[in-house]
Design a protein around this motif. Structure first.
Motif, mmCIF file in Angstrom:
data_model
loop_
_atom_site.group_PDB
_atom_site.id
_atom_site.type_symbol
_atom_site.label_atom_id
_atom_site.label_comp_id
_atom_site.label_asym_id
_atom_site.label_seq_id
_atom_site.Cartn_x
_atom_site.Cartn_y
_atom_site.Cartn_z
ATOM 1 N N ALA A 129 0.835 -1.201 0.000
ATOM 2 C CA ALA A 129 0.000 0.000 0.000
ATOM 3 C C ALA A 129 0.868 1.248 0.000
ATOM 4 N N GLY A 130 0.498 2.232 -0.799
ATOM 5 C CA GLY A 130 1.247 3.482 -0.849
ATOM 6 C C GLY A 130 2.312 3.488 -1.935
ATOM 7 N N GLN A 131 2.602 2.321 -2.504
ATOM 8 C CA GLN A 131 3.576 2.272 -3.597
ATOM 9 C C GLN A 131 2.943 2.784 -4.894
ATOM 10 N N PRO A 132 3.776 3.121 -5.905
ATOM 11 C CA PRO A 132 3.254 3.709 -7.149
ATOM 12 C C PRO A 132 2.230 2.823 -7.848
ATOM 13 N N LEU A 133 1.282 3.462 -8.528
ATOM 14 C CA LEU A 133 0.310 2.749 -9.344
ATOM 15 C C LEU A 133 1.046 1.960 -10.435
ATOM 16 N N VAL A 134 0.426 0.858 -10.875
ATOM 17 C CA VAL A 134 1.045 -0.014 -11.872
ATOM 18 C C VAL A 134 0.233 0.051 -13.165
ATOM 19 N N TYR A 135 0.871 0.446 -14.250
ATOM 20 C CA TYR A 135 0.183 0.509 -15.548
ATOM 21 C C TYR A 135 0.002 -0.895 -16.105
ATOM 22 N N LEU A 136 -1.248 -1.216 -16.545
ATOM 23 C CA LEU A 136 -1.576 -2.582 -16.953
ATOM 24 C C LEU A 136 -1.671 -2.755 -18.464
ATOM 25 N N GLU A 137 -1.822 -1.659 -19.184
ATOM 26 C CA GLU A 137 -1.880 -1.766 -20.641
ATOM 27 C C GLU A 137 -0.556 -1.263 -21.219
ATOM 28 N N GLY A 138 -0.261 -1.649 -22.440
ATOM 29 C CA GLY A 138 0.941 -1.151 -23.098
ATOM 30 C C GLY A 138 0.666 0.215 -23.695
ATOM 31 N N ASP A 139 0.895 0.353 -24.972
ATOM 32 C CA ASP A 139 0.672 1.632 -25.643
ATOM 33 C C ASP A 139 -0.809 1.992 -25.659
ATOM 34 N N LYS A 140 -1.086 3.283 -25.794
ATOM 35 C CA LYS A 140 -2.458 3.738 -25.980
ATOM 36 C C LYS A 140 -2.983 3.215 -27.316
ATOM 37 N N THR A 141 -4.306 3.034 -27.397
ATOM 38 C CA THR A 141 -4.889 2.491 -28.620
ATOM 39 C C THR A 141 -5.144 3.589 -29.658
ATOM 40 N N PHE A 142 -5.171 4.846 -29.203
ATOM 41 C CA PHE A 142 -5.333 5.956 -30.148
ATOM 42 C C PHE A 142 -4.739 7.211 -29.538
ATOM 43 N N ASP A 143 -4.568 8.236 -30.374
ATOM 44 C CA ASP A 143 -4.029 9.514 -29.922
ATOM 45 C C ASP A 143 -5.195 10.441 -29.612
ATOM 46 N N PRO A 144 -5.444 10.729 -28.328
ATOM 47 C CA PRO A 144 -6.605 11.544 -27.953
ATOM 48 C C PRO A 144 -6.609 12.906 -28.653
ATOM 49 N N GLY A 145 -5.446 13.472 -28.870
ATOM 50 C CA GLY A 145 -5.359 14.771 -29.540
ATOM 51 C C GLY A 145 -5.939 14.721 -30.944
ATOM 52 N N GLU A 146 -5.644 13.637 -31.647
ATOM 53 C CA GLU A 146 -6.160 13.481 -33.019
ATOM 54 C C GLU A 146 -7.667 13.234 -33.030
ATOM 55 N N VAL A 147 -8.133 12.425 -32.081
ATOM 56 C CA VAL A 147 -9.543 12.025 -32.086
ATOM 57 C C VAL A 147 -10.459 13.128 -31.560
ATOM 58 N N TYR A 148 -10.036 13.764 -30.457
ATOM 59 C CA TYR A 148 -10.934 14.726 -29.806
ATOM 60 C C TYR A 148 -10.649 16.174 -30.164
ATOM 61 N N GLY A 149 -9.442 16.432 -30.711
ATOM 62 C CA GLY A 149 -9.113 17.806 -31.119
ATOM 63 C C GLY A 149 -9.272 18.794 -29.979
ATOM 64 N N ASP A 150 -10.132 19.775 -30.188
ATOM 65 C CA ASP A 150 -10.274 20.849 -29.203
ATOM 66 C C ASP A 150 -11.338 20.582 -28.136
ATOM 67 N N VAL A 151 -11.955 19.397 -28.170
ATOM 68 C CA VAL A 151 -12.952 19.081 -27.152
ATOM 69 C C VAL A 151 -12.270 19.112 -25.773
ATOM 70 N N PRO A 152 -12.838 19.863 -24.816
ATOM 71 C CA PRO A 152 -12.192 19.963 -23.491
ATOM 72 C C PRO A 152 -12.069 18.605 -22.822
ATOM 73 N N ASN A 153 -10.972 18.388 -22.125
ATOM 74 C CA ASN A 153 -10.771 17.155 -21.362
ATOM 75 C C ASN A 153 -11.809 17.092 -20.240
ATOM 76 N N PRO A 154 -12.529 15.961 -20.099
ATOM 77 C CA PRO A 154 -13.582 15.886 -19.087
ATOM 78 C C PRO A 154 -13.083 15.712 -17.649
#
Lengths: 157, 157
Positions: A129-154
């Protein structure tokens, strides 16, 4: 087709042991929705629905949510194309939460950060407990910048 | 062991792309928790956690929730014996929802009505919208009256 209407909640027996959908929404008018991949069982996201989102989800068989960040009804995949087609919808015992088992169109991703699942990090437990989070997936499946453009981050701080 | 403390949320990048657990609780101080069976992927319940429930869950590796009906911290299984041992915990992108993959002690049930999963009813979709809910489990796994006795039913109308 007429608009689907929800009946009133009248007793614990009706709610828990009945055959009628009598959903309960929170003080903010929203109900949590668990969405998982129908074939793998992986939880993809936790979304929120108001009455209209729940009605449209049931009538169309495609997941609709209510965006708390943008305060609008939201057909999942409207921007990204990553539509969630529902294989099965389930309501819980006290009918204040819903679980959708879905097949996702396109790349199969559901997370605005670009990962398949929004739950892409594990939380170390017990002695770790308290140790760093562990990433479970490898690369992202898409580039959010390309897909969402100027849509504000939720994501809200 | 010292008490686990959660850091402050400072940026979207920290929250979404970081290695630090910085959970966000709602206006009521609670965060939704999805709990699924680690081996089958079946969603068992949607619970709620306050800061203390999340801390105890992470430190002990056993699911703790906050009961909205009773307004108390609640170690799952304290009454029923149906303790949820956590195989993996995951936090979502904006860190305001948690997913626990668990192994349930005893009969394996997690629903106070007596079923294995709280999501024991399917909601008909599309052309079948509005038709009766469909029960997905057979008999209940236990008799709630025997297990809970005089404990008030948590379902609220």
């Amino acid at each position: 087709m007429g608009k689907l209407e929800f009946a009133s909640r009248t007793s614990v027996e009706q709610i828990e042991e009945g055959y009628e959908l009598v959903p309960k929404f929170g003080p903010d008018g929203l109900m949590p929705c668990i969405t998982s991949d129908a074939s793998t069982g992986e939880v993809l996201m936790l979304g929120w629905m108001n009455t209209e989102a729940l009605r449209l989800t049931i009538e169309t068989g495609e997941a609709h949510y209510f965006s708390r960040a943008r305060q609008v009804l939201w057909r999942k995949g409207a921007t990204s194309g990553l539509v969630q087609n529902i294989v099965e919808a389930r309501i819980d015992d006290d009918q204040d939460a819903i679980w959708l088992r879905v097949e996702v169109a396109g790349s199969g991703a559901s997370c605005h950060v670009g990962y398949r699942s929004c739950f892409y990090r594990a939380v170390p437990l017990g002695a770790k407990a308290g140790q760093p989070l562990v990433y479970l997936e490898g690369d992202k499946t898409f580039d959010p910048g390309e897909v969402y453009g100027d849509v504000p981050n939720p994501t809200q701080i």
